[in-house]
Write a protein that holds these residues in place. Sequence first.
Motif, PDB file in Angstrom:
ATOM      1  N   ARG A 190       0.839  -1.194   0.000  1.00  0.00           N
ATOM      2  CA  ARG A 190       0.000   0.000   0.000  1.00  0.00           C
ATOM      3  C   ARG A 190       0.874   1.245   0.000  1.00  0.00           C
ATOM      4  NH1 ARG A 190      -5.326  -0.820   1.396  1.00  0.00           N
ATOM      5  NH2 ARG A 190      -5.856  -2.916   2.143  1.00  0.00           N
ATOM      6  N   GLY A 191       0.318   2.320  -0.512  1.00  0.00           N
ATOM      7  CA  GLY A 191       0.991   3.603  -0.449  1.00  0.00           C
ATOM      8  C   GLY A 191       2.367   3.584  -1.078  1.00  0.00           C
ATOM      9  N   GLN A 192       3.344   4.118  -0.341  1.00  0.00           N
ATOM     10  CA  GLN A 192       4.694   4.251  -0.869  1.00  0.00           C
ATOM     11  C   GLN A 192       5.348   2.897  -1.135  1.00  0.00           C
ATOM     12  OE1 GLN A 192       6.038   7.240  -1.724  1.00  0.00           O
ATOM     13  NE2 GLN A 192       7.636   5.996  -2.673  1.00  0.00           N
ATOM     14  N   VAL A 193       5.009   1.903  -0.321  1.00  0.00           N
ATOM     15  CA  VAL A 193       5.580   0.566  -0.527  1.00  0.00           C
ATOM     16  C   VAL A 193       5.171   0.025  -1.894  1.00  0.00           C
ATOM     17  CG1 VAL A 193       5.535  -1.836   0.267  1.00  0.00           C
ATOM     18  CG2 VAL A 193       5.719   0.027   1.923  1.00  0.00           C
ATOM     19  N   ARG A 194       3.900   0.175  -2.225  1.00  0.00           N
ATOM     20  CA  ARG A 194       3.426  -0.303  -3.527  1.00  0.00           C
ATOM     21  C   ARG A 194       4.048   0.500  -4.660  1.00  0.00           C
ATOM     22  NH1 ARG A 194      -0.574   0.544  -7.294  1.00  0.00           N
ATOM     23  NH2 ARG A 194      -1.431  -1.369  -8.231  1.00  0.00           N
ATOM     24  N   ARG A 195       4.178   1.810  -4.483  1.00  0.00           N
ATOM     25  CA  ARG A 195       4.788   2.641  -5.526  1.00  0.00           C
ATOM     26  C   ARG A 195       6.246   2.245  -5.746  1.00  0.00           C
ATOM     27  NH1 ARG A 195       1.395   6.557  -3.104  1.00  0.00           N
ATOM     28  NH2 ARG A 195       3.045   7.261  -1.687  1.00  0.00           N
ATOM     29  N   ASN A 196       6.942   1.943  -4.664  1.00  0.00           N
ATOM     30  CA  ASN A 196       8.337   1.510  -4.796  1.00  0.00           C
ATOM     31  C   ASN A 196       8.439   0.202  -5.578  1.00  0.00           C
ATOM     32  OD1 ASN A 196       9.121   3.725  -3.300  1.00  0.00           O
ATOM     33  ND2 ASN A 196       9.305   2.595  -1.369  1.00  0.00           N
ATOM     34  N   ARG A 197       7.535  -0.721  -5.274  1.00  0.00           N
ATOM     35  CA  ARG A 197       7.561  -2.001  -5.982  1.00  0.00           C
ATOM     36  C   ARG A 197       7.248  -1.814  -7.462  1.00  0.00           C
ATOM     37  NH1 ARG A 197       5.021  -4.863  -1.153  1.00  0.00           N
ATOM     38  NH2 ARG A 197       6.780  -6.015  -0.249  1.00  0.00           N
ATOM     39  N   ARG A 198       6.283  -0.971  -7.766  1.00  0.00           N
ATOM     40  CA  ARG A 198       5.944  -0.715  -9.171  1.00  0.00           C
ATOM     41  C   ARG A 198       7.142  -0.127  -9.904  1.00  0.00           C
ATOM     42  NH1 ARG A 198       2.623   3.391  -9.483  1.00  0.00           N
ATOM     43  NH2 ARG A 198       1.771   2.941 -11.548  1.00  0.00           N
ATOM     44  N   SER A 199       7.824   0.805  -9.265  1.00  0.00           N
ATOM     45  CA  SER A 199       8.991   1.422  -9.885  1.00  0.00           C
ATOM     46  C   SER A 199      10.096   0.394 -10.119  1.00  0.00           C
ATOM     47  CB  SER A 199       9.502   2.559  -8.995  1.00  0.00           C
ATOM     48  OG  SER A 199      10.666   3.146  -9.546  1.00  0.00           O
ATOM     49  N   ALA A 200      10.326  -0.463  -9.120  1.00  0.00           N
ATOM     50  CA  ALA A 200      11.376  -1.478  -9.253  1.00  0.00           C
ATOM     51  C   ALA A 200      11.025  -2.497 -10.332  1.00  0.00           C
ATOM     52  CB  ALA A 200      11.588  -2.178  -7.913  1.00  0.00           C
ATOM     53  N   LEU A 201       9.771  -2.926 -10.355  1.00  0.00           N
ATOM     54  CA  LEU A 201       9.358  -3.904 -11.367  1.00  0.00           C
ATOM     55  C   LEU A 201       9.427  -3.307 -12.768  1.00  0.00           C
ATOM     56  CD1 LEU A 201       6.339  -5.551  -9.514  1.00  0.00           C
ATOM     57  CD2 LEU A 201       8.528  -6.627 -10.080  1.00  0.00           C
ATOM     58  N   GLY A 202       9.089  -2.028 -12.888  1.00  0.00           N
ATOM     59  CA  GLY A 202       9.207  -1.372 -14.188  1.00  0.00           C
ATOM     60  C   GLY A 202      10.647  -1.329 -14.662  1.00  0.00           C
ATOM     61  N   ALA A 203      11.565  -1.022 -13.732  1.00  0.00           N
ATOM     62  CA  ALA A 203      12.986  -0.993 -14.089  1.00  0.00           C
ATOM     63  C   ALA A 203      13.487  -2.384 -14.459  1.00  0.00           C
ATOM     64  CB  ALA A 203      13.797  -0.427 -12.929  1.00  0.00           C
ATOM     65  N   LEU A 204      13.076  -3.395 -13.699  1.00  0.00           N
ATOM     66  CA  LEU A 204      13.501  -4.766 -13.995  1.00  0.00           C
ATOM     67  C   LEU A 204      12.967  -5.232 -15.349  1.00  0.00           C
ATOM     68  CD1 LEU A 204      13.060  -6.443 -10.492  1.00  0.00           C
ATOM     69  CD2 LEU A 204      15.213  -6.010 -11.702  1.00  0.00           C
ATOM     70  N   THR A 205      11.765  -4.798 -15.681  1.00  0.00           N
ATOM     71  CA  THR A 205      11.211  -5.147 -16.991  1.00  0.00           C
ATOM     72  C   THR A 205      12.065  -4.566 -18.112  1.00  0.00           C
ATOM     73  OG1 THR A 205       8.967  -5.220 -16.084  1.00  0.00           O
ATOM     74  CG2 THR A 205       9.177  -4.980 -18.465  1.00  0.00           C
ATOM     75  N   GLY A 206      12.492  -3.326 -17.933  1.00  0.00           N
ATOM     76  CA  GLY A 206      13.359  -2.704 -18.936  1.00  0.00           C
ATOM     77  C   GLY A 206      14.701  -3.412 -19.054  1.00  0.00           C
ATOM     78  N   ILE A 207      15.261  -3.812 -17.909  1.00  0.00           N
ATOM     79  CA  ILE A 207      16.535  -4.539 -17.941  1.00  0.00           C
ATOM     80  C   ILE A 207      16.358  -5.880 -18.657  1.00  0.00           C
ATOM     81  CG2 ILE A 207      18.242  -5.709 -16.494  1.00  0.00           C
ATOM     82  CD1 ILE A 207      17.783  -3.491 -14.412  1.00  0.00           C
ATOM     83  N   GLY A 208      15.267  -6.564 -18.348  1.00  0.00           N
ATOM     84  CA  GLY A 208      15.011  -7.842 -19.009  1.00  0.00           C
ATOM     85  C   GLY A 208      14.859  -7.694 -20.508  1.00  0.00           C
ATOM     86  N   ASN A 209      14.170  -6.641 -20.925  1.00  0.00           N
ATOM     87  CA  ASN A 209      14.022  -6.366 -22.357  1.00  0.00           C
ATOM     88  C   ASN A 209      15.385  -6.140 -22.995  1.00  0.00           C
ATOM     89  OD1 ASN A 209      13.651  -5.133 -24.886  1.00  0.00           O
ATOM     90  ND2 ASN A 209      11.807  -4.059 -24.241  1.00  0.00           N
ATOM     91  N   GLY A 210      16.218  -5.335 -22.333  1.00  0.00           N
ATOM     92  CA  GLY A 210      17.533  -5.035 -22.892  1.00  0.00           C
ATOM     93  C   GLY A 210      18.406  -6.269 -23.012  1.00  0.00           C
ATOM     94  N   LEU A 211      18.395  -7.116 -21.991  1.00  0.00           N
ATOM     95  CA  LEU A 211      19.202  -8.337 -22.037  1.00  0.00           C
ATOM     96  C   LEU A 211      18.681  -9.297 -23.104  1.00  0.00           C
ATOM     97  CD1 LEU A 211      19.724  -9.034 -18.223  1.00  0.00           C
ATOM     98  CD2 LEU A 211      21.342  -8.000 -19.825  1.00  0.00           C
ATOM     99  N   ALA A 212      17.357  -9.452 -23.164  1.00  0.00           N
ATOM    100  CA  ALA A 212      16.777 -10.370 -24.145  1.00  0.00           C
ATOM    101  C   ALA A 212      17.057  -9.905 -25.573  1.00  0.00           C
ATOM    102  CB  ALA A 212      15.271 -10.487 -23.918  1.00  0.00           C
ATOM    103  N   SER A 213      16.959  -8.604 -25.804  1.00  0.00           N
ATOM    104  CA  SER A 213      17.234  -8.084 -27.144  1.00  0.00           C
ATOM    105  C   SER A 213      18.700  -8.285 -27.514  1.00  0.00           C
ATOM    106  CB  SER A 213      16.873  -6.594 -27.216  1.00  0.00           C
ATOM    107  OG  SER A 213      15.495  -6.397 -26.983  1.00  0.00           O
ATOM    108  N   GLY A 214      19.598  -8.146 -26.538  1.00  0.00           N
ATOM    109  CA  GLY A 214      21.009  -8.380 -26.799  1.00  0.00           C
ATOM    110  C   GLY A 214      21.290  -9.831 -27.150  1.00  0.00           C
TER     111      GLY A 214
END
Length: 322
Positions: free
Chosen positions: A56-80
């Motif tokens: 909830r609140g900031q905890v949930r926002r932090n998780r969303r931000s981290a998961l979004g960043a991890l998704t981008g990293i996964g995309n970059g590694l997979a494309s490589g």
Amino acid sequence: MTGTFLRGLAAGALGTVVLDAATSLDMALRGRPASSVPERTVDAAAAALDRDVPGRGQVRRNRRSALGALTGIGNGLASGVLASALRSAGVRFPAPLGALVAGGTSMALTDGAVAALGVEDPRTWGREEWLADVLPHLAYGAAVQTVLESVPTDAERAAPVPPPAALTARALLLGVATGGRSSLGFAGPALTAPTRPGAPGHRSRPARVVALASLAGELVADKHPATPDRTQPGALGGRLVAAAVGGTSLAARERVNGALPLVAAVAGGLAGSVGGLRWRRWAASRMPDLQAALLEDAVALGLAAAACLPGRSRPPLVAVPR
């Protein structure tokens, strides 16, 4: 194979760092805020899976931000890894074009997911939104291409053999066929592959069985009324990938540079997808849908046969070491 995979991870990792740096530089120069698309994509993906990001609140926002960043990293590694695998498979683009392809692939994966999940429609973006998306991905592609060329495999040390014009034309035909029936990108080369073990392009019996089953399944599923429009982003992307696989497979069979056959196959896949859809819409008021579908089956199978049967027993061209 391990070398190809590790090289791809290294290329994707460097590309991701460069992409993030380019994005941060753009934010600093223009004073724009960070994009909320990664977090909203996480929300949409969770909703599609009937899940929710915990907290909830900031905890949930932090998780969303981290998961979004991890998704981008996964995309970059997979494309490589994908770019490295293509190069190991004989697809050797000139450096500038290779950078464009690597960056474009990563961008297409990201934007395709955004569109498919209904987060945003990239077609509605303005100039600034596109620049913020394109420029960092071009930087990503340049970094990936630099790593791929700096760490060649033994096979890549030989000068690539240009593909014959006839092979490129056949790749185009296979792409058109794949636009009509996507499984033909894999099934066409697999079912017509040389039967002699060790021959270029050889496919095992299980691979042939899988190819035949996938083709038969699609021929049946295509007749179902609930089958989605083939030009929807997800469906079209899958057909273009299948076309690319088909063009690369034909080139690998003759051990030539697969870059031009791949491009020709993708162009054919786009033409076949759009043309097939227009054919079905045109035929809808003129004949039963089943008849139109069967005619399209015949054309797609005929094009695939014309593309894949020639050259299957031809001795491969030999690359000249540099």
